[in-house]
Design an enzyme around this catalytic site. Structure first.
Site, mmCIF file in Angstrom:
data_model
loop_
_atom_site.group_PDB
_atom_site.id
_atom_site.type_symbol
_atom_site.label_atom_id
_atom_site.label_comp_id
_atom_site.label_asym_id
_atom_site.label_seq_id
_atom_site.Cartn_x
_atom_site.Cartn_y
_atom_site.Cartn_z
ATOM 1 N N ALA A 126 -5.354 -2.361 -5.774
ATOM 2 C CA ALA A 126 -5.346 -0.935 -5.427
ATOM 3 C C ALA A 126 -6.109 -0.142 -6.478
ATOM 4 C CB ALA A 126 -3.907 -0.425 -5.326
ATOM 5 N N TYR A 165 -12.838 6.669 -14.163
ATOM 6 C CA TYR A 165 -12.836 5.361 -13.488
ATOM 7 C C TYR A 165 -13.267 4.258 -14.466
ATOM 8 C CZ TYR A 165 -13.928 1.989 -9.724
ATOM 9 O OH TYR A 165 -13.995 0.884 -8.903
ATOM 10 N N LYS A 207 -11.219 1.033 -15.723
ATOM 11 C CA LYS A 207 -11.659 -0.332 -15.412
ATOM 12 C C LYS A 207 -12.009 -1.127 -16.675
ATOM 13 C CE LYS A 207 -11.230 -0.151 -10.900
ATOM 14 N NZ LYS A 207 -10.214 -0.963 -10.211
ATOM 15 N N ASP A 251 0.869 -1.192 0.000
ATOM 16 C CA ASP A 251 0.000 0.000 0.000
ATOM 17 C C ASP A 251 0.898 1.231 0.000
ATOM 18 O OD1 ASP A 251 -2.283 1.843 0.421
ATOM 19 O OD2 ASP A 251 -3.343 0.010 0.965
HETATM 20 N N1 NAD Z 1 -16.025 -0.889 -3.191
HETATM 21 C C1 NAD Z 1 -16.682 -1.159 -4.300
HETATM 22 O O1 NAD Z 1 -17.909 -1.191 -4.340
HETATM 23 C C2 NAD Z 1 -15.926 -1.471 -5.557
HETATM 24 C C3 NAD Z 1 -16.651 -1.767 -6.702
HETATM 25 C C4 NAD Z 1 -15.980 -2.072 -7.865
HETATM 26 C C5 NAD Z 1 -14.612 -2.111 -7.866
HETATM 27 N N2 NAD Z 1 -13.916 -1.820 -6.748
HETATM 28 C C6 NAD Z 1 -12.453 -1.852 -6.825
HETATM 29 O O2 NAD Z 1 -11.952 -2.655 -5.791
HETATM 30 C C7 NAD Z 1 -10.641 -2.214 -5.417
HETATM 31 C C8 NAD Z 1 -10.586 -1.978 -3.919
HETATM 32 O O3 NAD Z 1 -11.609 -1.061 -3.575
HETATM 33 P P1 NAD Z 1 -11.951 -0.663 -2.069
HETATM 34 O O4 NAD Z 1 -13.389 -0.337 -2.051
HETATM 35 O O5 NAD Z 1 -11.424 -1.673 -1.124
HETATM 36 O O6 NAD Z 1 -11.125 0.706 -1.974
HETATM 37 P P2 NAD Z 1 -10.397 1.399 -0.745
HETATM 38 O O7 NAD Z 1 -10.303 2.829 -1.097
HETATM 39 O O8 NAD Z 1 -11.054 1.037 0.543
HETATM 40 O O9 NAD Z 1 -8.943 0.736 -0.774
HETATM 41 C C9 NAD Z 1 -8.041 0.943 -1.837
HETATM 42 C C10 NAD Z 1 -6.630 0.771 -1.312
HETATM 43 O O10 NAD Z 1 -5.721 1.025 -2.407
HETATM 44 C C11 NAD Z 1 -4.650 1.791 -1.903
HETATM 45 N N3 NAD Z 1 -4.002 2.575 -2.960
HETATM 46 C C12 NAD Z 1 -4.508 3.628 -3.632
HETATM 47 N N4 NAD Z 1 -3.580 4.133 -4.468
HETATM 48 C C13 NAD Z 1 -2.460 3.377 -4.322
HETATM 49 C C14 NAD Z 1 -1.172 3.418 -4.905
HETATM 50 N N5 NAD Z 1 -0.832 4.365 -5.794
HETATM 51 N N6 NAD Z 1 -0.250 2.497 -4.532
HETATM 52 C C15 NAD Z 1 -0.570 1.541 -3.615
HETATM 53 N N7 NAD Z 1 -1.785 1.469 -3.030
HETATM 54 C C16 NAD Z 1 -2.722 2.378 -3.371
HETATM 55 C C17 NAD Z 1 -5.314 2.724 -0.890
HETATM 56 O O11 NAD Z 1 -4.368 3.325 -0.005
HETATM 57 C C18 NAD Z 1 -6.294 1.786 -0.213
HETATM 58 O O12 NAD Z 1 -5.713 1.126 0.880
HETATM 59 C C19 NAD Z 1 -10.384 -0.963 -6.255
HETATM 60 O O13 NAD Z 1 -9.641 -1.299 -7.404
HETATM 61 C C20 NAD Z 1 -11.763 -0.515 -6.643
HETATM 62 O O14 NAD Z 1 -11.766 0.244 -7.819
HETATM 63 C C21 NAD Z 1 -14.536 -1.489 -5.587
#
Ligand code: NAD
Length: 447
Positions: A289, A353, A357, A239
């Site tokens: 991430a 986004y 994706k 992270d």
């Molecule tokens: N939550 C949802 O409903 C949802 C839906 C579709 C897709 N996603 C995808 O799932 C994944 C995780 O989502 P989440 O909801 O747990 O998000 P979140 O924001 O809770 O966690 C994302 C993590 O990625 C880390 N991160 C961001 N930029 C970074 C970088 N440059 N280098 C290293 N780490 C980095 C952040 O610090 C964070 O800990 C993402 O790719 C998101 O797009 C989430």
């Protein structure tokens, strides 16, 4: 985040009120817990294709008892927890009637949370037009059943290529278990495995394996690290350096290691490579991430556009290429990316986004054939509405709509995405390649 409506309609008064005024009544999903039997039980096995014997073998190799039934006509009152219909033999439109007969007779026999899997032969592998048409038709049946069976029942179609029969186990085990609670209406294509791994360690499939998970300090990434570690992996949690203390806590909680790294840094690939040189290649790499910077395109700054593409797409592309170019993944390795239903359907205020994706899907499809030459698979999950800090930021009404607009009438949990990734990353999933699997409760978005 908690779903108060879900709790309310499952209380005594809430249920009565919802019934009286016709409100949606989601059923809390039952998810896998350690120590529980892996497979649904009992399961009806029906159909008469080339995989029927294989399916029976799967059940006989465990303690789970399969209720065997050919195409049953008379409805029975005995509830079952699953059904597998081997439709690989369906060669023309007349044969489709067998599926009508079976599901017409058995739909009401399926208990709450039951798992249904239809097995087919992909149209591109069919020998003639009538067969290709009939096999393609299965998609409509499966997607409709997933919408109408309700009661938290899930339904999938797995097309098994000729020669890929032995690759079926890991997928059947996933889709017939509680691990796939929030996956429904999906169509999966199985090919001959890219590697020759055969695992008998169904409890700890990742024992002795090294996994890298980006964005692992919280949310979905943390759940992925936990599930892979539960199943035996040593997890290297990545992270941003700013999240160091949460990252260290996450790594400690899974007995893994912390690697603070901004995946968009110009030297990220080199740092990762240095890690590989010191500790060894990975068996599993999960590009989780991700960030959002939502605005309609007219209001979106260039920084918001660029940063989202850099984290969500450019970094997974560059890191994957660097790892493949420099033996950073062992043979039998798995790359799993995290896309989104926004990348499939597009979304208002998310042009950056959704672009990133959708690009992730392109990355999977473009890289998979090349990676296969190194016995590595590349797949993606496309989550729908998952309860995390990311979705907690969504305005209330949009959030409520996002939760309900799917066949299971609720949002998913991070663990639902993690379990799906664990299946794609499984050592026995070498036949699952270049697939994008939605973890969205069959969301209406992009359906
Ligand atoms: N939550 C949802 O409903 C949802 C839906 C579709 C897709 N996603 C995808 O799932 C994944 C995780 O989502 P989440 O909801 O747990 O998000 P979140 O924001 O809770 O966690 C994302 C993590 O990625 C880390 N991160 C961001 N930029 C970074 C970088 N440059 N280098 C290293 N780490 C980095 C952040 O610090 C964070 O800990 C993402 O790719 C998101 O797009 C989430």
């Amino acid at each position: 985040m908690s779903d108060r409506y879900l709790s309310f309609v499952n209380s005594l008064w809430g249920r009565r009120l919802a019934q009286a005024v016709g409100l949606p009544q989601p059923l809390p999903l039952q998810r896998h817990r350690s120590g529980q039997p892996g497979l649904a039980n009992p399961v009806i096995v029906a159909g008469a294709g080339r995989l029927t014997e294989h399916v029976h073998r799967l059940f006989s190799s465990t303690d789970t008892v399969a209720a065997t039934a050919a195409t049953v006509k008379a409805p029975s009152t005995v509830k079952v927890q699953g059904a597998v219909f081997d439709a690989t033999h369906v060669a023309d439109l007349q044969h489709l009637d067998e599926l009508y007969t079976f599901f017409h007779a058995n739909a009401r026999r399926l208990g709450q949370h039951a798992r249904v899997v239809v097995l087919g032969t992909a149209p591109e592998h069919c020998q003639d037009l009538p067969q290709a048409v009939a096999q393609r038709a299965l998609e409509g049946l499966v997607r409709s059943l997933a919408k109408e069976l309700r009661r938290a029942i899930t339904v999938q179609l797995i097309y098994v290529a000729p020669g890929a029969e032995d690759a079926l186990d890991s997928s059947l085990r996933f889709f017939l278990s509680r691990r796939s609670a929030y996956v429904s209406g999906q169509v999966i294509r199985l090919q001959k495995p890219v590697d020759s791994h055969i695992t008998l360690h169904w409890d700890k499939p990742f024992a002795g394996r090294r996994a890298l998970v980006t964005g692992a300090s919280r949310g979905i990434g943390l759940a992925i690290a936990q599930v892979l570690a539960r199943d035996g992996a040593h997890v290297v949690c990545v992270d941003v350096p700013q999240a160091q203390s949460a990252l260290q806590q996450a790594a400690d909680s899974v007995d893994g290691s912390a690697l603070p790294l901004d995946i968009t840094a110009p030297d990220a690939a080199a740092l990762l490579q240095a890690h590989v040189s010191q500790y060894g290649a990975f068996d599993v790499v999960v590009h989780n991430a991700g960030i959002t910077r939502d605005k309609t395109i007219a209001k979106m700054t260039e920084t918001a556009w660029r940063s989202v593409l850099a984290v969500n797409l450019e970094a997974p592309l560059q890191l994957s290429q660097a790892l493949l170019d420099n033996h950073g993944l062992n043979p039998g390795g798995r790359i799993v990316c995290v896309s989104s239903i926004s990348g499939i359907a597009g979304n208002l205020g998310q042009s950056n986004y959704a672009t990133s994706k959708a690009g992730v899907i392109g990355l999977v499809q473009g890289l998979a054939p090349r990676a296969a030459a190194q016995q590595v698979t590349v797949n993606a999950v496309a989550p729908g509405f998952i309860e995390t800090q990311m979705t907690a930021k969504v305005p209330l009404l949009i959030r409520e709509a996002g939760r309900r607009m799917n066949s299971l009438l609720q949002g998913g949990q991070p663990v639902d995405v993690a379990e799906t990734i664990a299946w794609l990353a499984h050592p026995a999933s070498g036949g699952v390649n270049s697939q994008v699997v939605r973890v969205c409760g069959q969301s209406l978005l992009g359906a």
